[in-house]
Design an enzyme around this catalytic site. Structure first.
Site, PDB file in Angstrom:
ATOM      1  N   TYR A  26      15.075  30.204   9.638  1.00  0.00           N
ATOM      2  CA  TYR A  26      13.823  30.806  10.087  1.00  0.00           C
ATOM      3  C   TYR A  26      13.717  30.805  11.614  1.00  0.00           C
ATOM      4  CZ  TYR A  26      11.623  31.031   5.459  1.00  0.00           C
ATOM      5  OH  TYR A  26      11.307  31.338   4.162  1.00  0.00           O
ATOM      6  N   LYS A  45       0.834  -1.195   0.000  1.00  0.00           N
ATOM      7  CA  LYS A  45       0.000   0.000   0.000  1.00  0.00           C
ATOM      8  C   LYS A  45       0.874   1.253   0.000  1.00  0.00           C
ATOM      9  CE  LYS A  45      -0.433  -0.145   5.038  1.00  0.00           C
ATOM     10  NZ  LYS A  45      -1.349  -0.189   6.192  1.00  0.00           N
TER      11      LYS A  45
END
Length: 369
Positions: free
Chosen positions: A250, A30
């Protein structure tokens, strides 16, 4: 992004050899085979001898069926409303997770006058999908519900398999045994990757490993016996110097405690390198790897870039255009997951679409063009 399909096949062989008796080793593919490519990975596993596959969604099953026309495919998320005809036409087996799904599959088979196969999921303690044991018993006793189709696999799922000593493992095992005891003729499946390593009691007839196929760590304690299958690299955009007391990135999250050389690398959270794995003055972050050196992440990870400390790497090695390893044989996804407060599943399945994918041995890198 280099994906070693032979390593995936080798992991499947390793898992197969762990199984007791005649238990079959299936493969859970999956989420695009945990980010490694559904068609490519399933085809290589099929070459190795795998004949049963588990996916999450019907779309995944249909894609897999185009690649492998003759294998057995189960859809773990069950029978989506109104899709019984699609499943039947593609020879796809739903894992029936609820009474409404059983009613719909039964009605379709009754109308088609064909006893099509399907798995039935028993909830033994996960409290997610599946029938509670008493409901399962009632359903199996109701010939109107189960008579029109063929229950071909009885399934449950371990909630705490990664923690071998967790008491819920034994509770789930005992519950599964008790619920299925009256149906010895129907194959059974309980073991995911962790269940394979919990021992023969958990193996039953079909094991359906996932994360271990892709080099992930199935059990929390101990070492990981699986081979790495993915290496992710990104280029150094530039190398810069920061002096003591300057901040990086940042939010000025990290302050240099000495003069450092930083490599600014072209990968960030848009590529699956989670912002939570960045560093700050309060906590360390993840790391990369170059030329035998572990490179700590410095400051926050931004959308398209991150900074690595290359102070101790020779300038001839850490330079503009060079690739650094961000995940792979030297940077395990399970290690990165610790810094990001997550699991290696999320790293592997979340790797972004901007990588150039290459299939081959992890020891061979494509050229720098």
């Amino acid at each position: 992004m280099t994906i070693d399909l032979d390593a995936i096949a080798a992991n499947w062989r390793t898992l197969s050899q762990q199984l007791a008796g005649d238990a079959e080793c299936a493969a859970t593919v999956k989420a695009n085979a945990y980010g490694t490519g559904l068609a490519e990975t399933a085809d290589r596993l099929h070459q190795e001898g795998c004949r049963t596959f588990f996916v999450a969604l019907p779309e995944e099953a249909l894609h897999l069926r185009e690649t492998l026309p003759d294998v057995t495919i189960y859809v773990l998320d069950g029978l989506f409303p109104g899709t019984a005809e699609i499943y039947a036409a593609a020879n796809i087996r739903p894992v029936l997770n609820s009474v409404p799904e059983i009613e719909e599959w039964s009605a379709y088979c009754r109308a088609a006058k064909t006893a099509l196969p399907a798995a039935i999921h028993i909830d033994t303690g996960m409290n997610r999908l599946g029938l509670l044991p008493d409901i399962f018993t009632q359903v199996m006793a109701d010939d109107y519900l189960t008579g029109p189709f063929t229950p071909c696999l009885l399934v449950s799922h371990l909630a705490c398999g990664s923690t071998p000593d967790h008491p819920l493992n034994r509770i789930q095992l005992d519950t599964f045994r008790a619920a299925t005891a009256d149906f010895p003729e129907i194959p059974k499946s309980l073991a995911n990757s962790a269940g394979v390593f919990l021992g023969p009691d958990y193996h039953f007839d079909v094991a359906r490993p996932g994360i271990s196929l892709y080099g992930g760590k199935a059990l929390d304690p101990g070492t990981n016996p699986m081979s790495p299958v993915v290496r992710v690299e990104a280029r150094i955009l530039m190398v810069r110097e920061v002096v003591e007391r300057q901040t990086i990135g940042y939010g000025a999250a990290e302050t240099a405690t000495r003069t450092k050389r930083l490599a600014i690398v072209a990968a960030g959270y848009a590529d699956g390198f989670m912002r939570r794995a960045g560093s700050s003055d309060q906590r360390p972050g993840g790391f990369g790897w170059l030329d035998g050196h572990r490179l700590p992440i410095v400051g926050r990870i931004s959308m398209d870039m991150l900074a690595l400390d290359v102070t101790d790497v020779p300038e001839t090695a850490a330079r503009h255009g060079v690739f650094v390893e961000l995940l792979g044989p030297n940077v395990a996804a399970s290690d990165l997951a610790i810094y990001a407060e997550t699991i290696d599943y999320e790293y592997l399945t979340g790797l972004g679409r901007r990588f150039h994918r290459h299939y081959g041995p992890l020891g061979n890198r494509q050229d720098d063009t």
